[in-house]
Motif scaffolding. Structure first.
Motif, short mmCIF file in Angstrom:
data_model
loop_
_atom_site.label_atom_id
_atom_site.label_comp_id
_atom_site.label_asym_id
_atom_site.label_seq_id
_atom_site.Cartn_x
_atom_site.Cartn_y
_atom_site.Cartn_z
N GLY A 629 1.06 -1.41 -0.16
CA GLY A 629 -0.01 -0.05 0.04
C GLY A 629 0.97 1.52 0.19
N THR A 630 0.10 2.09 0.17
CA THR A 630 0.74 3.62 0.55
C THR A 630 0.87 4.32 1.67
N VAL A 631 1.80 4.59 2.31
CA VAL A 631 2.37 5.17 3.66
C VAL A 631 1.99 6.59 3.60
N THR A 632 0.52 6.39 4.59
CA THR A 632 -0.21 7.93 4.97
C THR A 632 0.40 8.03 6.82
N GLU A 633 1.51 7.32 6.44
CA GLU A 633 2.01 8.33 7.88
C GLU A 633 2.48 7.72 8.52
N ASN A 635 5.22 7.05 11.85
CA ASN A 635 5.68 7.50 13.62
C ASN A 635 6.29 7.59 14.00
N THR A 636 7.82 7.65 13.70
CA THR A 636 8.79 7.18 13.73
C THR A 636 9.51 7.25 16.03
N ALA A 637 8.69 8.34 16.42
CA ALA A 637 8.52 8.43 17.80
C ALA A 637 7.71 7.03 18.46
N ALA A 638 6.41 6.91 18.11
CA ALA A 638 5.29 5.96 18.67
C ALA A 638 5.76 4.13 17.44
N LYS A 639 7.11 4.35 16.62
CA LYS A 639 7.28 3.44 15.62
C LYS A 639 6.14 2.42 15.80
N THR A 640 5.08 3.16 14.39
CA THR A 640 3.97 3.03 13.74
C THR A 640 4.19 3.66 12.41
N LEU A 641 3.41 2.54 11.78
CA LEU A 641 3.60 3.10 10.21
C LEU A 641 1.90 2.16 9.86
N LYS A 642 2.02 3.49 9.10
CA LYS A 642 0.15 2.75 8.61
C LYS A 642 -0.12 4.04 7.57
N LEU A 643 -0.85 2.44 6.93
CA LEU A 643 -0.88 2.17 4.95
C LEU A 643 -2.26 2.17 4.74
N THR A 644 -1.85 3.02 3.42
CA THR A 644 -3.34 2.78 2.60
C THR A 644 -3.53 2.07 1.55
N LEU A 645 -4.49 0.75 1.73
CA LEU A 645 -4.10 -0.14 0.64
C LEU A 645 -4.65 0.33 -0.57
N LYS A 674 9.15 7.54 4.05
CA LYS A 674 8.47 8.65 3.94
C LYS A 674 6.90 8.54 3.31
N VAL A 675 5.69 9.41 3.96
CA VAL A 675 4.68 9.12 3.36
C VAL A 675 4.34 9.64 1.92
N GLY A 676 3.44 8.35 1.13
CA GLY A 676 3.01 8.66 -0.34
C GLY A 676 4.01 7.78 -1.12
#
Length: 909
Positions: A629-633, A635-645, A674-676
């Motif tokens: 998918g595409t990275v939408t967020e 968060n290197t502090a919380a260590k989470t990666l958000k994707l739009t599938l 990076k986002v995008g």
């Protein structure tokens, strides 16, 4: 010869005063290619003669006449040296002049010779000894030899002590024994300082050599060139000469920025001679912005000489998100990654601001949170550097209207639209939250087609909503009844009346929220819209009355084998009881499973799965170990990666220290994601964390070879790196139109756009290039008529916003392209049209090595290493319209070379 420049010179004389054969001043010869009528356009010393004439260093032998091929006399060389050193005003013409009787010098020159002896560039005893040796000759009128002139030049730049120290060291020339021992140190320093070089010759066995030829007479053209190049070794402020950073260049004006922060405009015209540091004639369009440029003006402030003295841009580029403008502090704040950085500007040279369409805008009009690029000067101390220009990387307009879709890239979300009100074609990006509707129903990105008539709304330069008013393709809406894959027909009802249609071979099914829907996912009584192709067959079946809600990262709580009921918690902890029906599709990382094959996974409590539900039914169940998918967020502090599938749903995944694979770079971490970015995320064994991130990247390669027996493809990157790939079933091969092709369909006429997932290629697309001579440019119609090497003229449509490059510098628009320019038209790795204007190299033929297809040209000097060029397999060799071979060239024929990617594609005699 460049006839274009010749006609420009003929339009008017150079506005400068040139020292004549006496010591007065006279206007240049009218309608000449330089200040002198006998120095024609393209003469190898034209640049240097023109420059020294503008600096009032050179003189002619008569008004408008220079005699470049005549030898320069000693007395002339001495005057040139004094003017070159900037000390001519110290000549005392009224005082007593005492010269040795052995030195016979023309009266007008005596005061100059006396000053030269006082300054130490002439040694009285040395010249008396030379005059005595040459009994019967006049010392002043005698030709300056190469070794004598070298000594004069070395002393002129203050290196006499260096020469004396090098006196006992042999030179590297084969005729070293012919050099006067008293001159040898000066030759060593002259060659070592790149003031002078050897000359081509052939030895007794016929081999090519480079000798010094110490006693050969020096021509006036050569003397001019040597003094001109020696200016880099001596700091002299010549009247009317300035050097600064080029901020703007057009057909009628240049703008220079100086180190003190001031700037000045200089008016030029078609007759203004423009050169480069490599001695080639140039033009305003070839000048590289932010490089160093020298301008020399005459007494009446008209520009008589322009030289790009350095291509190196004296600027830095910074990109980020615009956050703040402080007019009081003259400060702009950008968000670069996770940090805010301040940059400053000068009110007296306020930065030029443009948007993505090249439209000028006020600094104060830049909206917050838009991506921008800053050009900042790099020639001042870091604390004093100022912003020179700002590019807002999107249009910032707000508007609404109607138009026709010219082109549409659903993946990149970029749209070209012809506005019905203005007839202008504009480029836009579709915002992340944009909606596309048809008949009052939200449709997918793929439902928008080239040729569709739409109404649209633009906010901050990005399209926020689209309504498809009229589709390019015919559609019908009804209620699904049945589908027969054998007969390739679909049955449906409209107002209770049964209808049937034929299906296209590549028919696709679409269900909102279900990216991988197939014909098997259609349910009886689904509300559907059918789209027909040009042949009248159904190409798209879109379910409009039913959607699929994705539950990504759901956890299995239980599965009832008898009831076929799956109980899960979604990522937020909400519980769902879902029926697994006969139409539920189950897959393992994309591989379809039967219900029996899937049973071990469905009964594994705690297993992570992706589910698509419609009502209480499970439409699909995906057992996954990876997400794409595409990275939408990130968060290197919380260590989470958000994707739009791909189905427009999203998922958030935790990570610790995963492997990050980005093609062509090493040592990357999650901070580099990076986002995008389009990524493939591989999960760990428990499916709760990221183990690897493969970042998708498009890279353009040059085709090298294929081996269809072993399924091998070799391609070369722009940095020279050669990759070898085995093309298996996982790699898609496409022609330039996106249609499937084979390895054999790729050839040396292609570039290759390769989509890399991490370090692995997943798609290879051929890019056809067109090279030729420009016949005409239609800027309004965005077309170029190109004459190919075969003689055929083709019209190439390049779109509204092609990237025009010259010497790797963006030129802004098609206006920069002129008839007779050589250009290559291609698409880059992002499928953007690129037009590269190829600047010719003016060389002199030396010899050709047929075995290695290597063309060798005469060296400029001993240190010149750029004299061998490899010919492209399809190189075009000609003189006018006559096709030649390399056997038609002789030393030292004048030739023009056009290079692409390090190989000669055209040779012009």
């Amino acid at each position: 010869m460049n006839n274009k420049r010749a006609s420009k010179w003929a339009a008017g004389a150079l506005a400068a005063t040139i020292v004549t054969s006496g010591l007065g001043l006279a206007a240049p010869y009218a309608n000449a290619a330089s200040p002198f009528k006998d120095v024609v356009v393209g003469h190898w010393a034209e640049k240097h003669i023109t420059k020294l004439a503008m600096q009032n260093i050179l003189k002619g032998v008569a008004p408008g006449q220079f005699n470049p091929n005549n030898s320069v006399s000693r007395q002339e060389a001495v005057i040139i040296a004094l003017r070159f050193m900037g000390i001519e005003d110290e000549v005392n013409k009224s005082g007593a002049i005492i010269l040795p009787s052995a030195l016979i010098v023309k009266d007008d020159y005596k005061a100059y010779i006396q000053l030269a002896m006082q300054k130490g560039i002439l040694n009285r005893d040395e010249e008396i000894a030379l005059a005595t040796k040459e009994k019967g000759k006049e010392w002043g009128k005698s030709a300056a030899t190469r070794e004598w002139f070298t000594r004069l030049l070395v002393r002129s730049i203050g290196k006499d002590a260096d020469a004396r120290a090098a006196a006992n060291r042999a030179t590297s020339f084969p005729d070293d024994s012919s050099i006067d021992p008293l001159m040898r140190g000066y030759v060593n320093v002259g060659v070592g300082s790149e003031l002078i070089n050897g000359v081509p010759a052939v030895n007794s066995s016929g081999a090519k050599i480079t000798k010094f030829d110490p006693t050969a007479a020096l021509t006036r053209a050569t003397a001019s060139t040597l003094f001109s190049r020696a200016e880099a070794k001596l700091a002299v402020a010549y009247s009317g000469q300035v050097t600064g950073t080029l901020m703007f260049a057009s057909a009628d004006k240049l703008t220079l920025l100086f180190q003190d922060g001031t700037s000045k405009d200089y008016a030029i015209n078609s007759s203004t001679p423009i050169y480069r540091f490599d001695d080639n004639p140039s033009s305003f369009s070839a000048l590289k912005l932010y490089g160093e440029v020298t301008v020399i003006t005459s007494a009446d402030n008209r520009v008589g000489y322009v030289e790009q003295t350095s291509d190196t841009a004296k600027v830095e580029t910074h990109e980020g998100t615009f956050k703040l403008l402080s007019s009081k502090q003259k400060r702009i704040t950008l968000l670069e990654g996770t940090e805010t950085v301040d940059y400053f500007y000068d009110d007296t040279n306020k930065p030029k601001v443009t948007d993505a369409n090249g439209q000028a805008m006020a600094l104060e009009a830049i909206p917050t949170d838009v991506p921008v690029k800053l050009i900042v000067d790099a020639f001042r101390a870091p604390a004093d550097r100022k912003i020179l220009s700002i590019t807002v990387k999107q249009s910032v307009s707000n508007k609404s209207g109607n138009g026709t879709v010219v082109s549409w890239d659903a993946t990149a979300r970029t749209l070209q639209l012809k506005d019905s009100a203005t007839s202008a074609t504009d480029s836009y990006t579709l915002s992340t939250n944009a909606t596309i509707k048809k008949d009052g129903i939200n449709v997918s990105l793929e439902d928008l087609k080239t040729g569709d008539t739409i109404s649209f709304e633009v906010k901050n330069g990005a399209i926020s909503s689209i309504v498809i008013v009229k589709s390019q393709f015919a559609t019908k809406s009804g209620v699904f009844s049945s589908l027969d894959k054998t007969t390739k027909t679909i049955q449906y009802t409209i107002a209770g009346k049964l209808n049937a249609e034929y299906l296209a071979d590549n028919v696709v099914a679409k269900i909102e929220g279900y990216a991988d829907a197939t014909l098997d996912d259609l349910l009886k009584d689904d509300a559907i819209t059918l789209t027909f192709n040009d042949a009248g067959k159904v190409s798209v079946i879109a379910v409009t009355g039913r959607s699929v809600q994705p539950l990504n990262g759901a956890t299995i709580l239980d599965y009832s084998v008898n009831a076929k009921t799956l109980i899960v918690n979604d990522a937020l902890g909400n519980k769902y009881n879902l029926d697994v029906t006969a139409t539920t599709r189950i897959d393992l990382n994309g591989t379809k499973l039967t219900i029996d094959q899937a049973l071990p996974y469905l009964t594994a409590k705690g297993k992570k799965i992706n589910i698509g539900k419609s009502g209480t039914n499970a439409v699909y169940v995906s057992i996954v170990a990876k997400y794409a998918g595409t990275v939408t967020e990130n968060n290197t502090a919380a260590k989470t990666l958000k994707l739009t599938l791909d189905n427009n749903s999203s998922i958030t995944i935790s990570y610790n220290s995963p492997i990050v694979d980005i093609y062509g770079v090493n040592g990357k971490t999650m901070a580099d994601v990076k986002v995008g970015d389009i990524v493939t995320v591989l999960l760990n064994g428990t499916q709760d964390q990221v183990s690897s991130v493969l970042v998708q990247k498009n890279v353009q390669f040059e085709f090298v070879s294929v081996d269809t027996t072993t399924n091998k493809l070799r391609a070369k990157r722009t940095d020279g790196t050669v990759e070898d790939w085995t093309i298996g079933t996982g790699i898609v091969l496409q022609d330039e139109n996106g249609a499937a092709t084979t390895l054999a369909g790729l050839n040396s006429a292609n570039l290759l756009n390769v989509t890399m997932s991490g370090s692995t290629p997943i798609k290879v697309k051929a890019v056809t290039v067109a090279y030729g001579r420009v016949a005409s440019v239609n800027t309004a119609g965005a077309t170029i008529d190109l004459v190919l090497p075969s003689g055929t003229t083709v019209t190439k449509s390049v779109g509204a916003t092609p990237l025009v490059l010259k010497n790797n510098v963006p030129q802004g628009s098609l206006v920069a392209i002129a008839p007779d320019d050589r250009v290559e038209i291609r698409k880059d790795e992002s499928d953007r049209v690129v037009i590269e204007i190829i600047t010719p190299l003016r060389k002199s033929f030396w010899y050709y090595e047929s075995a290695s297809r290597t063309l060798n040209v005469l060296k400029k000097d001993l240190s010149d290493t750029d004299y061998s060029y490899t010919l492209h397999p399809q190189v075009y060799i000609h003189q006018g319209t006559t096709v030649l071979t390399m056997a038609d060239f002789k030393n030292p024929d004048a030739i023009s070379l056009y290079l692409l990617r390090g190989k000669v594609v055209e040779v012009v005699k």
